[in-house]
Scaffold this active site. Structure first.
Site, PDB file in Angstrom:
ATOM      1  N   ASP A 154       0.845  -1.185   0.000  1.00 15.47           N
ATOM      2  CA  ASP A 154       0.000   0.000   0.000  1.00 15.47           C
ATOM      3  C   ASP A 154       0.885   1.241   0.000  1.00 15.47           C
ATOM      4  OD1 ASP A 154      -2.517   1.156  -0.085  1.00 15.47           O
ATOM      5  OD2 ASP A 154      -2.634   1.380   2.086  1.00 15.47           O
TER       6      ASP A 154
ATOM      7  N   HIS B 287      -4.535  13.802   0.891  1.00 12.87           N
ATOM      8  CA  HIS B 287      -4.750  12.983   2.084  1.00 12.87           C
ATOM      9  C   HIS B 287      -3.546  13.087   3.020  1.00 12.87           C
ATOM     10  CE1 HIS B 287      -5.912   9.625   4.631  1.00 12.87           C
ATOM     11  NE2 HIS B 287      -4.732   9.075   4.417  1.00 12.87           N
TER      12      HIS B 287
ATOM     13  N   GLU C 122     -10.854   3.816   3.546  1.00 15.54           N
ATOM     14  CA  GLU C 122      -9.923   4.580   2.722  1.00 15.54           C
ATOM     15  C   GLU C 122     -10.276   4.374   1.253  1.00 15.54           C
ATOM     16  OE1 GLU C 122      -5.985   4.976   5.525  1.00 15.54           O
ATOM     17  OE2 GLU C 122      -5.889   3.600   3.831  1.00 15.54           O
TER      18      GLU C 122
ATOM     19  N   GLU D 251      -9.410   4.200  -2.316  1.00 14.91           N
ATOM     20  CA  GLU D 251      -8.178   3.974  -3.063  1.00 14.91           C
ATOM     21  C   GLU D 251      -8.464   3.282  -4.389  1.00 14.91           C
ATOM     22  OE1 GLU D 251      -4.860   2.254  -1.021  1.00 14.91           O
ATOM     23  OE2 GLU D 251      -5.648   2.710   0.976  1.00 14.91           O
TER      24      GLU D 251
ATOM     25  N   ASP E  43      -8.926   0.128   1.947  1.00 16.36           N
ATOM     26  CA  ASP E  43      -8.017  -0.376   2.977  1.00 16.36           C
ATOM     27  C   ASP E  43      -8.556   0.055   4.341  1.00 16.36           C
ATOM     28  OD1 ASP E  43      -5.735  -1.768   3.805  1.00 16.36           O
ATOM     29  OD2 ASP E  43      -4.583   0.075   3.982  1.00 16.36           O
TER      30      ASP E  43
ATOM     31  N   ARG F  33      -8.173   3.504  13.303  1.00 20.33           N
ATOM     32  CA  ARG F  33      -7.320   4.660  13.582  1.00 20.33           C
ATOM     33  C   ARG F  33      -6.781   4.675  15.008  1.00 20.33           C
ATOM     34  NH1 ARG F  33      -6.067   6.181   8.471  1.00 20.33           N
ATOM     35  NH2 ARG F  33      -7.933   6.697   7.260  1.00 20.33           N
TER      36      ARG F  33
ATOM     37  N   GLN G 118      -3.993   2.204  15.140  1.00 23.49           N
ATOM     38  CA  GLN G 118      -2.882   2.746  14.358  1.00 23.49           C
ATOM     39  C   GLN G 118      -2.106   3.805  15.135  1.00 23.49           C
ATOM     40  OE1 GLN G 118      -4.171   4.237  10.568  1.00 23.49           O
ATOM     41  NE2 GLN G 118      -2.115   4.723   9.863  1.00 23.49           N
TER      42      GLN G 118
ATOM     43  N   LYS H  35      -4.366  -2.319  10.060  1.00 20.00           N
ATOM     44  CA  LYS H  35      -4.637  -2.432   8.631  1.00 20.00           C
ATOM     45  C   LYS H  35      -4.825  -3.877   8.170  1.00 20.00           C
ATOM     46  CE  LYS H  35      -3.683   1.958   7.322  1.00 20.00           C
ATOM     47  NZ  LYS H  35      -4.502   2.804   6.428  1.00 20.00           N
TER      48      LYS H  35
ATOM     49  N   THR I 107      -8.760  -5.860   3.680  1.00 16.79           N
ATOM     50  CA  THR I 107      -8.683  -4.928   2.564  1.00 16.79           C
ATOM     51  C   THR I 107      -9.655  -5.424   1.509  1.00 16.79           C
ATOM     52  OG1 THR I 107      -6.354  -4.397   2.985  1.00 16.79           O
ATOM     53  CG2 THR I 107      -7.213  -3.923   0.778  1.00 16.79           C
TER      54      THR I 107
ATOM     55  N   GLU J 211     -10.452  12.407   7.835  1.00 19.27           N
ATOM     56  CA  GLU J 211     -10.355  13.768   7.301  1.00 19.27           C
ATOM     57  C   GLU J 211     -11.687  14.500   7.393  1.00 19.27           C
ATOM     58  OE1 GLU J 211      -7.946  13.604   3.384  1.00 19.27           O
ATOM     59  OE2 GLU J 211      -8.566  11.542   3.822  1.00 19.27           O
TER      60      GLU J 211
END
Length: 425
Positions: free
Chosen positions: A127, A134, A199, A201, A233, A237, A240, A253, A257, A374
């Site tokens: 990834d 971002h 996410e 992507e 993905d 948070r 993380q 993570k 996915t 975000e």
């Protein structure tokens, strides 16, 4: 390499294909499906249907026929690009000329009647972090005065992901558990993530193989792009934040996915290649191994991404999904070819069916942000949803759906199909 298969006026005899939003005859993405009573089969999407390529293998002459009797696309994408293009041309002929309908029609399956599988046996998954907006938005949450780290504009940042937990659209999103340490806590505790996020992507499927110790040049890297898909993905948070220093994401993570099941091939995407956006004045020029003039002229794609949410309460009330954001894939600071060139720069070998994620693709404004981290500003600005609900992060029952379409004047728009998952505790 734009040819007759990209003609905007091209038509298919398959019912509904010409008006299909994602899969007109100009697309012909490849995938793997399970018809229910047999082993998985290789197929191509056409409208609401799937054509079984294995059942029609005899129609592809010996010199262009890739292995079609397997249950993954790895063997097809180990072939040269000319072989895959010949397969596309023959398939286009079978589906555009009604004289072939009697031959092909018995081997059409309705998409709603089959189960899609992962298109590849994935050897490795990496990834990246090439969505500059971002990276800037997330950086501002922790480093308001200096959001981008010094290496960001010199090197495509990436980390090695977990291939075993990549799953196809529709897989349940089981809320992950791990260690979390709230700011006001003296010690961490083990429990379910309370800050689950998505996410937005794109995934890049690798074609061909370079030998260990043999880097892929930036000029040759585009040939290693077998096709694209949508990729989510999922991210915990809170896990993380506690675990990522000093080596980066781990349990936050690796739990899941999600990818869309169809591989929109590089050949189908040829009309949608566009120039990579110019770097801002003062940004460093990439080192020579990452710079190619043709890649700068045609290394980006005219693809628009979007993500929608539908909560359990919205489903119960009969409310439609709510769009969270939408924006162009060209918000990538590095091209897919630059990602490949850098990945192999140390001699790392990429194999057919390896998967690269772009990292979250966001825009400069809230309506183009590619994650709740975000949109909700790290949980400080809740997002209002239809029906009176709010979200900072995902709750059980929430369903996320990613969508994408390639659009360019003079060409038929093509899409990627669904990439969705529903959170469960």
């Amino acid at each position: 390499m734009i040819d007759h298969t990209h003609d905007i006026a091209a038509s298919s005899w398959v019912p509904g294909a010409d008006s299909h939003a994602d899969f007109p005859i100009q697309n012909l993405p490849l995938g793997v499906f399970d018809p229910g009573s047999e082993e998985a089969r290789i197929g191509a999407a056409i409208g609401d249907w799937i054509v079984d390529l294995g059942a029609l293998a005899a129609e592809f002459s010996q010199h262009i026929r890739p292995p079609l009797g397997t249950d993954t696309l790895n063997a097809i994408f180990s072939q040269p690009a000319d072989t895959r293009r010949a397969l596309r041309h023959r398939l286009f002929a079978l589906l555009s000329d009604e004289a072939h309908s009697n031959l092909v029609e018995p081997h059409l399956h309705r998409q709603v009647d089959v189960r899609m599988r992962l298109p590849f046996q994935i050897g490795d998954y990496t990834d990246f972090y090439v969505g500059i907006h971002h990276a800037t938005n997330i950086g501002k949450l922790f480093r308001p005065d200096n959001p981008l780290l010094p290496n960001y504009k010199f090197v495509p940042i990436g980390y090695h992901g977990r291939a075993s937990s990549v799953r196809v659209s529709g897989e349940p999103v089981v809320r992950p558990w791990g260690q979390c340490k709230p700011i006001d806590a003296a010690e961490p505790a083990y429990g379910p993530s309370q800050r689950l996020d998505y996410e937005l992507e794109m995934g890049v499927w690798i074609a061909g193989e370079n030998q260990l110790g043999s880097p892929v040049s930036i000029a040759a890297a585009a040939d290693r792009i077998g096709g694209l898909c949508l990729l989510n993905d999922w991210s915990a948070r809170d896990l993380q934040a506690w675990e990522y220093q000093p080596l980066g994401p781990f349990l936050s993570k690796s739990f899941l996915t999600t990818v869309s099941p169809w591989v929109v091939t590089a050949e189908a995407l040829e009309p949608f290649r566009i120039a990579q956006p110019a770097r801002l004045e003062g940004d460093p020029k990439p080192l020579p191994y990452l710079w190619d003039e043709f890649d700068q002229q045609a290394g980006a794609f005219a693809i628009t991404l979007a993500v929608e949410i539908r909560t359990a309460r919205m489903r119960d009330a009969g409310l439609n999904a709510h769009r969270l954001s939408s924006g162009p894939l060209s918000n990538m600071y590095w091209t897919a070819a630059q990602m490949i060139a850098h990945h192999t720069a140390n001699g790392c070998n990429l194999k057919p069916g390896d998967l690269l994620g772009t990292g979250t693709i966001s825009g400069p404004n809230r309506d183009a942000y590619g994650s709740l981290m975000e949109i909700a500003a790290g949980g400080t600005q809740p997002l209002a949803l239809p029906g009176g609900e709010e979200r900072c992060f995902l709750e059980d029952g929430d369903e996320l759906s990613l969508r994408a379409s390639a659009d360019r004047e003079g060409y038929r728009s093509i899409g990627f199909g669904p990439c969705s998952g529903r959170v469960q505790g």
